[in-house]
Enzyme design. Structure first.
Site, PDB file in Angstrom:
ATOM      1  N   GLY A 159      23.421  32.172  22.272  1.00 27.83           N
ATOM      2  CA  GLY A 159      21.986  31.948  22.386  1.00 27.83           C
ATOM      3  C   GLY A 159      21.230  33.060  21.692  1.00 27.83           C
ATOM      4  NE  ARG A 160      14.639  32.627  22.984  1.00 31.34           N
ATOM      5  CZ  ARG A 160      14.505  31.889  24.078  1.00 31.34           C
ATOM      6  NH1 ARG A 160      15.255  32.150  25.134  1.00 31.34           N
ATOM      7  NH2 ARG A 160      13.630  30.904  24.135  1.00 31.34           N
ATOM      8  CB  ILE A 161      21.237  37.844  24.211  1.00 34.05           C
ATOM      9  CG1 ILE A 161      19.876  37.962  24.918  1.00 34.05           C
ATOM     10  CG2 ILE A 161      21.996  39.166  24.309  1.00 34.05           C
ATOM     11  CD1 ILE A 161      19.965  38.205  26.415  1.00 34.05           C
ATOM     12  NE  ARG A 181      25.500  24.898  27.330  1.00 33.30           N
ATOM     13  CZ  ARG A 181      24.406  24.682  28.049  1.00 33.30           C
ATOM     14  NH1 ARG A 181      24.460  23.917  29.128  1.00 33.30           N
ATOM     15  NH2 ARG A 181      23.253  25.224  27.696  1.00 33.30           N
ATOM     16  CB  THR A 241      25.065  43.080  28.151  1.00 29.84           C
ATOM     17  OG1 THR A 241      25.219  42.119  27.083  1.00 29.84           O
ATOM     18  CG2 THR A 241      25.627  44.413  27.722  1.00 29.84           C
ATOM     19  NE  ARG A 243      22.010  37.091  35.904  1.00 27.85           N
ATOM     20  CZ  ARG A 243      21.072  37.736  35.232  1.00 27.85           C
ATOM     21  NH1 ARG A 243      21.406  38.763  34.454  1.00 27.85           N
ATOM     22  NH2 ARG A 243      19.810  37.372  35.333  1.00 27.85           N
ATOM     23  CD  GLU A 272      24.249  43.905  38.808  1.00 26.13           C
ATOM     24  OE1 GLU A 272      23.061  44.185  39.056  1.00 26.13           O
ATOM     25  OE2 GLU A 272      24.638  43.558  37.691  1.00 26.13           O
ATOM     26  CG  HIS A 290      21.440  44.898  35.663  1.00 25.58           C
ATOM     27  ND1 HIS A 290      21.729  43.874  36.525  1.00 25.58           N
ATOM     28  CD2 HIS A 290      20.842  44.305  34.589  1.00 25.58           C
ATOM     29  CE1 HIS A 290      21.316  42.726  36.028  1.00 25.58           C
ATOM     30  NE2 HIS A 290      20.765  42.967  34.849  1.00 25.58           N
ATOM     31  N   GLY A 292      20.334  46.636  30.617  1.00 29.69           N
ATOM     32  CA  GLY A 292      20.138  45.819  29.421  1.00 29.69           C
ATOM     33  C   GLY A 292      18.687  45.616  29.017  1.00 29.69           C
TER      34      GLY A 292
END
Length: 328
Positions: A159-161, A181, A241, A243, A272, A290, A292
């Site tokens: 995706g974007r990241i 996917r 980075t 989940r 977490e 965490h 990011g």
């Protein structure tokens, strides 16, 4: 008669500029001491507020939503992920859910790239040696890491990241591979010189570094389980980075301790804020708290998105970042 301001409850402390603007626009109850809301505090907020502004650390399931007051019509999440919210149950109760996508793309990709650099080059180990006064001078065979140029990077989630990570990684000479996917568009694939793998298992067996950039969904829970970690080469590294729930941390710790993986860089964790004790203290594992999206600019832009979503909703329009359950 002046129009009644929407009553909003914000569950965590946000950047000062964001909170100031919220106070100006809404009847905003802020979290001055930044304590994590208990389930009872969340329930109380949902019984009194028109809009709840939670973060990714607030667990809002169907049972909690059943306790919401009839006036609650919007949950405006401060965060890109919504796996902490039962979106389907919210929508069924007539509650719109929004999030803040896009603004943290570059910040998260920067941290992913930092881990991709740091773990193979043993930067964390080197810094600890310096902090402990253990540097006795340069020698030809000491603290040898792995070269990045020419290595294969496998990105899980394009995706974007994921795409932002790929752009950065190409600058360091890494070959880009990815599992998603479905393939990204041909133009993006060409720009990134990226190779698509329909089979995650086949990709994992051939990568030197794996970067987790997919969301946490029921389908991705423990996507990287013991079996898949076994597929990776013993000299390979894994970075997460996205989940923490995507990786089986216990299996990861076993694989690293057994020498079946060369190391890991983790910014997120399965439970977490708890971290698997078996991962703590391993010299080839770099753990971050965490971080990011932890930039002043990123968190401020996230807050601005929350405000836009609330204001648009209040004006009777569809919020720009409305979450649709069917596409999760």
């Amino acid at each position: 008669m002046p129009t009644r301001k929407l009553k909003i409850v914000v569950t965590r402390k946000l950047p000062a500029a964001v909170e100031l603007r919220m106070k100006e626009l809404f009847d905003a109850r802020l979290n001055e001491d930044d304590h994590p809301f208990t389930q009872e505090e969340l329930a109380e907020a949902m019984q009194t507020a028109d809009v709840l502004v939670p973060t990714v650390t607030d667990h809002i399931d169907g049972r909690l939503l059943a306790r919401a007051g009839d006036q609650l019509r919007l949950i405006a999440q401060f965060g890109a992920g919504v796996d902490n919210i039962d979106v389907q149950s919210a929508v069924q109760r007539g509650i719109t859910v929004t999030n803040t996508p896009g603004v943290l793309t570059d910040d998260t990709a920067d941290v992913a790239m930092a881990l991709i650099l740091a773990v193979p080059r043993r930067l964390h180990e080197g810094a600890q040696i310096m902090d402990g006064g253990g540097f006795d001078g340069w020698t030809p065979t000491w603290m040898l890491g792995r070269r990045l140029a020419g290595k294969r990077l496998g990105i899980i989630g394009m995706g974007r990241i994921g795409q932002a990570v790929a752009r950065r990684a190409r600058s360091f000479g890494l070959q880009i591979h990815y599992h998603n996917r479905k393939p990204v568009g041909a133009r993006i694939e060409e720009q990134l010189e990226a190779t698509y793998w329909d089979s995650l298992d086949q990709m994992l067996a051939r990568m030197d570094i794996v970067s987790i950039n997919c969301p946490h969904t029921p389908a991705t829970f423990h996507l990287m389980n013991a079996r898949r970690l076994e597929l990776m080469k013993p000299e390979a590294f894994i970075v997460n980075t996205a989940r923490g729930e995507v990786i089986d941390e216990a299996a990861l710790a076993r694989a690293i301790k057994a020498g079946k993986l060369a190391g890991a860089g983790l910014d997120v964790f399965e439970r977490e804020p708890a971290v698997n004790e078996e991962l703590i203290g391993l010299p080839n594992v770099l753990l971050l708290p965490h971080m990011g999206s932890a930039t002043i600019e990123g968190r401020t832009e996230m807050g601005e998105k929350v405000i836009i979503n609330i204001k648009t909703f209040a004006d009777g329009h569809r919020p720009p970042d409305r979450v649709i359950p069917a596409i999760l």
